[in-house]
Design an enzyme around this catalytic site. Structure first.
Site, mmCIF file in Angstrom:
data_model
loop_
_atom_site.group_PDB
_atom_site.id
_atom_site.type_symbol
_atom_site.label_atom_id
_atom_site.label_comp_id
_atom_site.label_asym_id
_atom_site.label_seq_id
_atom_site.Cartn_x
_atom_site.Cartn_y
_atom_site.Cartn_z
ATOM 1 N N PRO A 2 0.839 -1.297 0.007
ATOM 2 C CA PRO A 2 -0.025 -0.032 0.020
ATOM 3 C C PRO A 2 0.992 1.314 -0.197
ATOM 4 C CG PRO A 2 -0.453 -1.399 1.833
ATOM 5 C CD PRO A 2 0.821 -1.844 1.373
ATOM 6 N N GLU A 3 0.407 1.908 -0.846
ATOM 7 C CA GLU A 3 0.976 3.583 -0.953
ATOM 8 C C GLU A 3 0.112 4.452 -0.625
ATOM 9 O OE1 GLU A 3 3.607 4.327 -4.368
ATOM 10 O OE2 GLU A 3 3.801 2.008 -4.787
ATOM 11 N N HIS A 91 -2.615 -15.764 8.116
ATOM 12 C CA HIS A 91 -2.109 -14.412 8.315
ATOM 13 C C HIS A 91 -3.018 -13.265 8.768
ATOM 14 C CE1 HIS A 91 1.614 -16.052 6.648
ATOM 15 N NE2 HIS A 91 1.045 -16.477 5.536
ATOM 16 N N ARG A 109 3.529 -10.801 5.406
ATOM 17 C CA ARG A 109 5.070 -10.804 5.535
ATOM 18 C C ARG A 109 5.089 -9.943 6.899
ATOM 19 N NH1 ARG A 109 7.406 -8.131 0.052
ATOM 20 N NH2 ARG A 109 9.381 -8.540 0.979
#
Length: 270
Positions: A2-3, A91, A109
DNA sequence: ATGTGACCCTGGATGC
DNA sequence: TGCATCCAGGGTCACA
């Protein structure tokens, strides 16, 4: 992942669905992401009302009145609403239960962050040193020229430096530089004023278009409804190595800059 | 101060 | 089918 656009899309989804709602309980399954998740966070959050969903750079700041829940999605994170009782997968690190609305944090991650900020969020070390918001009015060509003055590093990693400008990551730096016709390898301090006055609106235009499209979904990102963004279909250089430039037909090139791939058109960007 | 590279972590794609 | 390697929307840290 995500930006700024993806974080903003997430912020809006949260504001829309649970703005003003009361958090009944939080379920935290991971002890740590980038940083350890504070002990007692679930207890701190329980019973508080989400006053406002705010954003600073790529950080989400969920204002609970007497403190903020800081969420960073890192590279692979997403927040989406799931039906109550939905079995968490590997996750899925956290659930925030607002009545029938369950906001679930997924981050394979674990580069993301979940912190509780009791004081002024803008004074927190992670936030305090952040650079200018590219969608703010103060982000002008003149400001950028001053900020980049005498900087020897290349313009692309400079744009990605969150101490300078927030929210512009690998995709949108590449896309903005293409839009402005600037070679990503150009020394930041050498970009002419004329080019900077193209670059600033290019960044703003690119980010706004991406927000409107619901962000870019490559592999992990989804919006709070679990849906995908659409902007990846409109990338003009990012991940298009070898494909013809949509403007001139030249093959898009890929190089490494600061451990990241940079995509650009050798003809349109000089 | 500024710039560079290693590193954090998991999973998917690719090549042998 | 398996294994090794490389790559990925971000950010911090140590070091020249």
């Amino acid at each position: 992942m995500p930006e700024l656009p993806e974080v903003e899309v997430t912020r809006r989804g949260i504001a829309q669905r649970i703005g003003g709602a009361r958090l009944d309980r939080a379920v935290l399954r991971a002890p740590t992401l980038r940083y350890p998740i504070p002990a007692g966070l679930a207890r701190i959050l329980a019973g508080r009302t989400l006053v406002e969903a705010k954003r600073r750079g790529k950080y989400l700041l969920l204002d609970f009145g007497s403190g903020h829940l800081l969420v960073h999605l890192g590279m692979s994170g997403s927040l989406r609403f799931v039906a109550p009782g939905t079995t968490p997968e590997k996750h899925d690190h956290a659930d925030f239960v607002f009545g029938e609305q369950v906001l679930r944090l997924t981050d394979p991650r674990r580069f993301g962050a979940l912190l509780w900020l009791a004081g002024d969020p803008l004074a927190h070390p992670l936030i305090a040193k952040l650079g200018i918001e590219p969608l703010s009015r103060t982000f002008t060509a003149g400001w950028l020229q001053q900020a980049l003055k005498a900087r020897a590093l290349a313009i692309k990693p400079a744009l990605m430096d969150s101490g300078l400008v927030v929210g512009v990551g690998n995709i949108y730096a590449a896309e903005s530089l293409f839009d402005a016709g600037i070679d990503p390898r150009t020394r930041a301090g050498s970009v002419s004023a004329a080019r900077l006055s193209r670059l600033v609106p290019a960044i703003r235009k690119t980010l706004l278009a991406a927000i409107r499209a619901g962000g870019s979904s490559l592999r992990d990102f989804c919006n709070t409804d679990g849906g995908m963004g659409d902007f990846q279909t409109r990338h003009r250089v990012y991940a298009r190595a070898g494909l013809p430039c949509l403007n001139c037909g030249s093959p898009i090139r890929v190089i490494r800059q600061g451990q990241r791939s940079s995509f650009y058109c050798p003809r349109c960007q000089r």
